[in-house]
Design an enzyme around this catalytic site. Structure first.
Site, PDB file in Angstrom:
ATOM      1  N   PHE A   1       0.865  -1.190   0.000  1.00 42.68           N
ATOM      2  CA  PHE A   1       0.000   0.000   0.000  1.00 42.68           C
ATOM      3  C   PHE A   1       0.895   1.232   0.000  1.00 42.68           C
ATOM      4  CE2 PHE A   1      -2.422   3.563   1.414  1.00 42.68           C
ATOM      5  CZ  PHE A   1      -3.636   3.402   0.751  1.00 42.68           C
TER       6      PHE A   1
ATOM      7  N   ASP B   1       9.462   2.876   1.756  1.00 43.58           N
ATOM      8  CA  ASP B   1       8.292   3.686   2.081  1.00 43.58           C
ATOM      9  C   ASP B   1       8.041   3.534   3.585  1.00 43.58           C
ATOM     10  OD1 ASP B   1       5.840   4.799   2.584  1.00 43.58           O
ATOM     11  OD2 ASP B   1       4.830   3.922   0.853  1.00 43.58           O
TER      12      ASP B   1
ATOM     13  N   LYS C   1       2.867  11.295   7.167  1.00 44.83           N
ATOM     14  CA  LYS C   1       2.089  11.135   8.395  1.00 44.83           C
ATOM     15  C   LYS C   1       2.677  11.859   9.615  1.00 44.83           C
ATOM     16  CE  LYS C   1       0.133   6.668   6.933  1.00 44.83           C
ATOM     17  NZ  LYS C   1      -1.305   6.741   6.820  1.00 44.83           N
TER      18      LYS C   1
HETATM   19  N1  PLP Z   1       2.623   4.755   2.036  1.00 45.04           N
HETATM   20  C1  PLP Z   1       2.242   4.003   3.083  1.00 45.04           C
HETATM   21  C2  PLP Z   1       3.127   2.891   3.555  1.00 45.04           C
HETATM   22  C3  PLP Z   1       1.032   4.250   3.744  1.00 45.04           C
HETATM   23  O1  PLP Z   1       0.669   3.494   4.777  1.00 45.04           O
HETATM   24  C4  PLP Z   1       0.234   5.307   3.272  1.00 45.04           C
HETATM   25  C5  PLP Z   1      -1.060   5.608   3.926  1.00 45.04           C
HETATM   26  O2  PLP Z   1      -1.597   4.851   4.692  1.00 45.04           O
HETATM   27  C6  PLP Z   1       0.669   6.058   2.175  1.00 45.04           C
HETATM   28  C7  PLP Z   1       1.880   5.758   1.581  1.00 45.04           C
HETATM   29  C8  PLP Z   1      -0.174   7.169   1.607  1.00 45.04           C
HETATM   30  O3  PLP Z   1      -0.182   8.280   2.436  1.00 45.04           O
HETATM   31  P1  PLP Z   1      -1.317   9.409   2.246  1.00 45.04           P
HETATM   32  O4  PLP Z   1      -2.603   8.794   2.694  1.00 45.04           O
HETATM   33  O5  PLP Z   1      -0.857  10.536   3.135  1.00 45.04           O
HETATM   34  O6  PLP Z   1      -1.332   9.772   0.807  1.00 45.04           O
END
Ligand code: PLP
Length: 413
Positions: free
Chosen positions: A144, A230, A259
């Site tokens: 994700f 990520d 976040k």
């Molecule tokens: N990358 C990871 C690992 C995430 O868990 C998330 C969101 O849960 C994102 C990217 C995307 O972040 P955003 O919701 O701020 O676009």
């Protein structure tokens, strides 16, 4: 507590006027402080979701809110058409905090992932001499990384992808936690990067085997491929270290943060890399009106300072161990309800077995809510337990008591 709207009315408004792209638990929040949130009627809850790990520092942390309000009275947005007094200071702070040469600030996590993808492709063309239009990125199944059309192009979740095509080419999906599959593809000269979550958060807190990240990083290095981590969800002390990659002493070539970079105060994300990668993008080739705005910069500096000053990584580790020890005992006591407990630091998952009468993890979350603790199921049967990292020993004990009492009635009723 004063509120101008009831929970019932607030829910009705969202249902009537909002897009139906989420399925929230039936609880309305009006206020937050530390590990607690309150509904408009004044009922208090422990927040065990932390806005998907964005409020690691706790709701409305006074230092972060002070930085926000002070900066808000000076200057909020310049765009990148001009320099600002805050951006360079913030970039230096973040770069030194995580040990990189450069930072590119964006807003949402998805934007930072898109930025990392563009950086990796650009690097692939200009440094690795990949032929035009052929740069390819290896990703892991069940990943994700966000919701843009580019990112969902390499999602394996039908809910994220169905009827949103056409999808973007240029990705190869391999199973997570599988080094052999990674090695098989790395020798392809069109590969510019391997993009991976050190722990798969949305997939249900999937922790790879020990040594996976280290070995994957070494394989990437051997094949001149960028290792992109990520850490939008796992980063910033959530798993008991500043970064989840720290568990294996891996320093990603490209690091993605979001976040908790703002303590949940406003959207702030960042991509970190060294000159060789970051300087491949030139003026006018990438950007965002709000990326790196003065408000975001002031907040990010303070949010990271709080993580350091309050030793939140160490607390996450300590409290996480307590949580999993207690939940493992509950698993032994209620094997008909709990089938697995796992996690690292305060990023935890508990797998819930469906009950004979059809009740699922959702019903358990509703029961927990009624008892005063908020958590959310993912993939139907997994509950993520991820409180703010400022949680104290006493608060953890109270929370565990709520979970224990709820499980007792849930299992026998
Ligand atoms: N990358 C990871 C690992 C995430 O868990 C998330 C969101 O849960 C994102 C990217 C995307 O972040 P955003 O919701 O701020 O676009």
């Amino acid at each position: 507590m004063m509120s101008t709207i009831s929970s019932q009315d607030a829910i009705a408004l969202e249902e009537k006027y909002g897009a139906h792209n989420y399925h929230p638990l039936p609880v309305v929040l009006a206020k937050g402080s530390g590990v607690h949130v309150w509904d408009p009627e004044g009922k208090r809850y422990f927040d065990f979701l932390s806005a998907y790990s964005a409020v690691n520092q706790g709701h409305c942390h006074p230092r972060i809110i002070q930085a926000l309000t002070e900066q808000a009275q000076q200057l909020t947005l310049t765009s990148r058409a001009f320099y600002s007094v805050k951006l360079g200071e913030c970039e230096k702070f973040i770069a030194e905090f995580f040990g990189y040469e450069r930072v590119l600030m964006m807003n949402s996590g998805a934007e930072a992932v898109e930025t990392a993808i563009k950086l990796a492709r650009r690097w692939g063309y200009v440094k690795k001499n990949i032929p035009d239009q052929q740069a390819t990125i290896i990703v892991a199944s069940e990943n994700f990384h966000g919701r843009t059309t580019g990112i969902i192009s390499f999602s394996s979740d039908p809910d994220s992808t169905r009827n949103f095509g056409p999808y973007m080419p240029g990705y190869i999906t391999i199973p997570y936690n599988n080094l052999q599959a990674l090695e098989e593809h790395l020798s392809n000269p069109a590969i510019c990067a391997f993009l991976v979550e050190p722990i798969q958060g949305e997939a249900g807190i999937k922790i790879p085997d020990e040594g996976y990240l280290k070995k994957a990083y070494e394989l990437c290095r051997k094949h001149q491929v960028l290792f992109i981590a990520d850490e939008v969800q796992t980063g910033i002390a959530r798993t008991g270290k500043l970064l989840a990659c720290n568990y294996e002493d891996v320093r990603p070539d490209v690091l993605i943060l979001g976040k908790a970079l703002s303590g949940g105060v406003l959207p702030v994300s960042a991509v970190l890399a060294d000159d060789e990668v970051m300087l491949t993008i030139k003026p006018g080739e990438h950007g965002s009106t709000f990326g790196g705005n003065p408000l975001a910069c002031a907040v990010a500096i303070e949010a990271l300072s709080v993580v350091r000053d309050e030793k939140l990584a160490a607390n996450a580790q300590l409290m996480g161990d307590k949580f999993r020890t207690a939940l493992s005992e509950l698993k032994a006591r209620y094997p008909q309800t709990i089938s697995a407990v796992r996690g690292r630091g305060l990023l935890n998952a508990v797998e819930i077995l469906p009950q004979e009468d059809g009740r699922t993890a959702w019903d358990l979350c509703v029961a927990l809510k009624d008892m005063g603790l908020l958590a959310k199921p993912t993939h139907g049967h997994i509950i993520r337990f991820a409180p703010p990292l400022v949680i104290t020993d006493e608060q953890m004990a109270q929370s565990l008591q709520i979970i224990e009492r709820t499980l007792e009635t849930y299992t026998t009723s």
